[in-house]
Design an enzyme around this catalytic site. Sequence first.
Site, PDB file in Angstrom:
ATOM      1  N   ASP A  76      -3.253   3.351  14.313  1.00 45.65           N
ATOM      2  CA  ASP A  76      -2.636   3.705  13.050  1.00 45.65           C
ATOM      3  C   ASP A  76      -3.409   2.922  11.982  1.00 45.65           C
ATOM      4  O   ASP A  76      -4.065   1.943  12.300  1.00 45.65           O
ATOM      5  CB  ASP A  76      -1.171   3.279  13.111  1.00 45.65           C
ATOM      6  CG  ASP A  76      -0.521   3.233  11.763  1.00 45.65           C
ATOM      7  OD1 ASP A  76      -0.563   4.258  11.078  1.00 45.65           O
ATOM      8  OD2 ASP A  76       0.023   2.179  11.402  1.00 45.65           O
ATOM      9  N   ASP A 122       2.606   0.410  13.944  1.00 48.50           N
ATOM     10  CA  ASP A 122       3.552  -0.573  13.432  1.00 48.50           C
ATOM     11  C   ASP A 122       4.799   0.056  12.849  1.00 48.50           C
ATOM     12  O   ASP A 122       5.816  -0.594  12.712  1.00 48.50           O
ATOM     13  CB  ASP A 122       2.883  -1.401  12.334  1.00 48.50           C
ATOM     14  CG  ASP A 122       2.598  -0.555  11.106  1.00 48.50           C
ATOM     15  OD1 ASP A 122       2.111   0.575  11.284  1.00 48.50           O
ATOM     16  OD2 ASP A 122       2.873  -1.009   9.993  1.00 48.50           O
ATOM     17  N   ASP A 154       5.290   5.875  13.451  1.00 45.50           N
ATOM     18  CA  ASP A 154       4.482   5.895  14.669  1.00 45.50           C
ATOM     19  C   ASP A 154       5.321   6.099  15.932  1.00 45.50           C
ATOM     20  O   ASP A 154       4.773   6.295  17.014  1.00 45.50           O
ATOM     21  CB  ASP A 154       3.700   4.580  14.812  1.00 45.50           C
ATOM     22  CG  ASP A 154       2.744   4.374  13.649  1.00 45.50           C
ATOM     23  OD1 ASP A 154       2.107   5.358  13.252  1.00 45.50           O
ATOM     24  OD2 ASP A 154       2.652   3.243  13.142  1.00 45.50           O
TER      25      ASP A 154
HETATM   26  P1  ADP Z   1       0.188   5.311   8.174  1.00 44.98           P
HETATM   27  O1  ADP Z   1       0.091   6.444   9.117  1.00 44.98           O
HETATM   28  O2  ADP Z   1      -1.160   4.940   7.622  1.00 44.98           O
HETATM   29  O3  ADP Z   1       0.888   4.130   8.745  1.00 44.98           O
HETATM   30  P2  ADP Z   1       2.533   6.412   6.884  1.00 44.98           P
HETATM   31  O4  ADP Z   1       2.651   7.565   7.822  1.00 44.98           O
HETATM   32  O5  ADP Z   1       3.546   5.348   6.967  1.00 44.98           O
HETATM   33  O6  ADP Z   1       1.040   5.799   6.899  1.00 44.98           O
HETATM   34  O7  ADP Z   1       2.582   6.988   5.418  1.00 44.98           O
HETATM   35  C1  ADP Z   1       1.784   8.082   5.060  1.00 44.98           C
HETATM   36  C2  ADP Z   1       1.867   8.349   3.599  1.00 44.98           C
HETATM   37  O8  ADP Z   1       3.191   8.733   3.258  1.00 44.98           O
HETATM   38  C3  ADP Z   1       1.557   7.167   2.745  1.00 44.98           C
HETATM   39  O9  ADP Z   1       0.172   7.042   2.497  1.00 44.98           O
HETATM   40  C4  ADP Z   1       2.330   7.495   1.481  1.00 44.98           C
HETATM   41  O10 ADP Z   1       1.599   8.390   0.696  1.00 44.98           O
HETATM   42  C5  ADP Z   1       3.558   8.211   1.995  1.00 44.98           C
HETATM   43  N1  ADP Z   1       4.730   7.351   2.150  1.00 44.98           N
HETATM   44  C6  ADP Z   1       5.413   7.128   3.288  1.00 44.98           C
HETATM   45  N2  ADP Z   1       6.470   6.302   3.070  1.00 44.98           N
HETATM   46  C7  ADP Z   1       6.424   5.995   1.760  1.00 44.98           C
HETATM   47  C8  ADP Z   1       7.228   5.170   0.894  1.00 44.98           C
HETATM   48  N3  ADP Z   1       8.287   4.493   1.337  1.00 44.98           N
HETATM   49  N4  ADP Z   1       6.881   5.101  -0.392  1.00 44.98           N
HETATM   50  C9  ADP Z   1       5.818   5.775  -0.855  1.00 44.98           C
HETATM   51  N5  ADP Z   1       5.036   6.539  -0.098  1.00 44.98           N
HETATM   52  C10 ADP Z   1       5.326   6.670   1.177  1.00 44.98           C
HETATM   53 MG    MG Z   2       1.583   2.253   9.845  1.00 43.45          MG
END
Ligand code: ADP
Ligand code: MG
Length: 640
Positions: free
Chosen positions: A330, A528, A532
């Site tokens: 991730d 994390d 995920d």
């Molecule tokens: P990663 O896969 O890199 O861990 P996430 O799946 O958690 O990222 O999040 C993907 C995208 O969704 C972020 O880049 C953001 O644009 C959006 N996002 C998710 N949760 C939030 C939040 N609480 N506030 C703002 N944006 C969010």
């Molecule tokens: Mg993450």
Amino acid sequence: MAVRPLPARRSPWASAWDLLEVRWAGLALVLFALGGIAELTGAASPLWWALYLACYVAGGWEPALAGLRALREKTLDVDVLMIVAAIAAAAIGQVRDGGLLIVIFATSGALEAFVTRRTADSVSALLELTPDRATRVHAAGEEVVDVAELEVGDRILVRPGERIGADGVVVEGSSEVDQATITGEPLPVLKSIDSEVYAGTVNGTGSLTVRVGAAAHESVVARIVALVEDASQTKAATQLFIEKVEQRYSVIVVIGTLLIVAIPLIAGAAFQPSLLRAMTFMIVASPCAVVLATMPPLLAAIANAGRHGVLIKSAVALESLRGVEVVVFDKTGTLTHGSPLVVDVVQLADHSADDVLAAAASAEQHSEHPIARAVVAAARARRLTLSAAGEFHATPGRGITARVADRTLRVGSPLLLDELSGAEAVRPSVVDLEEAGHTVVAVIVDDQPVGLIALTDEIRPTSRPTVERLSADGLRSILLTGDHALAARHVGDRVGVAEAYGGLLPAHKAATITALQDEGRRVLLVGDGINDAPAMATADVAVAMGRGGSDLAVETADVILVHDDIAAIPATVELAHRAHRVVKANIIFAACVIVALVTWDFAGHLPLPLGVAGHEGSTVVVGLNGLRLLRRHVWKADAT
Ligand code: ADP
Ligand code: MG
């Protein structure tokens, strides 16, 4: 409080004596020796017979009971075979040989108990290293309290030479701390303000004030111990397989034994020598060593990994680690620190940048996401006032919605903009920020885009070396993120992952893993976040960041990196390979000894005591071989 001396390490022999199996085996040995002396000095035969029989009882009652219990559940285990062989030996007048069998069998049982105990001990010894008391400081002064009473946020004073009483962060002072008990690092590590320290490690010459970060039962050490205890309750797939085979195999041994007695009898041979040979067969053919081949090495490896901050939840997890071919990372919080910083706020409508940030932060207050924390922190840093938010709802991988001051606020991925009409005008600004390598979130009030927030997240210094070592070990790395594709590409380039995919919802991450599995790959996922969890459940092995990871991720994962140290992943995979090699070597060795002894018994005349010694000797060798994995140098994390 005086400097607390290190608790005396109990010698392994002292703890061995605590085991009942060891005491009974000792008694059996003494009785056997006395019987032998009586027999050789020409004492009356009832005397040495009595001594030998007492030896039978002392060494045999426990395995006999265990065997009978197993029989009642319609399973046949090796204990029964051994006892029957000994009794049969006595019945044909070979009471000394039978006694020897009992003594060695009891001794190997004791060793087996010792091996199992030693694995568990080496871990719980860690717990003994945590001091019972700590010096708590508050405005009024100092008091010495039980570590169990310490609460998160308390401050404790650690004087030179003392053991640290709790996990926490240094708030005052600096000193070198010996962390060998937890990390295995031989050299002390310099700790100063903001450094993390762990319960049970030894303070050097400085004095430290530590803010307690975890209650006693939640300290890293306590978690390692609990975990290894849980892991020892689980059985490896290999072990389950062996136990199933043991059943059928034991039946075959019994049938073989009966045939060896019966066939010569029918052919008119003497009963006694056939029975002796049959008993010898029954002993040497028994799979005692095979049964002991698997779990001790796996548990020893789990304990070793635990000491290095890698909590492996079960023996099955350790076994699956070995076959891993693809490592999926991730991005946010895994390859990056997961503590992004707001670097830019762009206003789109007639709202000021501060209004945009304040609105976003108000809505984000309830989110655990790293982006949310960054937005709230940035608003606080600018001393903006946040409003109360209600009806909070998170869509993992996309963003959040909340009601703030009678308006519906949405904060999240720019993909949210695609669902709005008239948002095309905003596109160029988004692309500009994304091309600069930033993560961008859109702030939407009542379906009107009002602003964009750009964030950067630092890449962990260990990410690139980890990816490089994985590829040197022949593993393929892939990056999956919910962030946009450009950000995926950007981070992928910096850490050396060629396959980097962005814009994925949690379900897409899981689907990507399924696709890899359909190609016949075994997939390890490191993550994390809550986003995920579906991918974790799908992957063959799921690894969670222990410190920065969400509770759900830690719960779902098979392996937890206590210190968020992804560099431990290649080392853990390597350890799993080693454990597998030890298990395989054990099984092969045990099987070869069985084949050799059985062949000898059939081809020539294998004396009963020699058969017993060979059989039990191999059991002991196999047991001790597993313990090798407890040694520190087996862990090769420093190779990066
Ligand atoms: P990663 O896969 O890199 O861990 P996430 O799946 O958690 O990222 O999040 C993907 C995208 O969704 C972020 O880049 C953001 O644009 C959006 N996002 C998710 N949760 C939030 C939040 N609480 N506030 C703002 N944006 C969010
Ligand atoms: Mg993450």
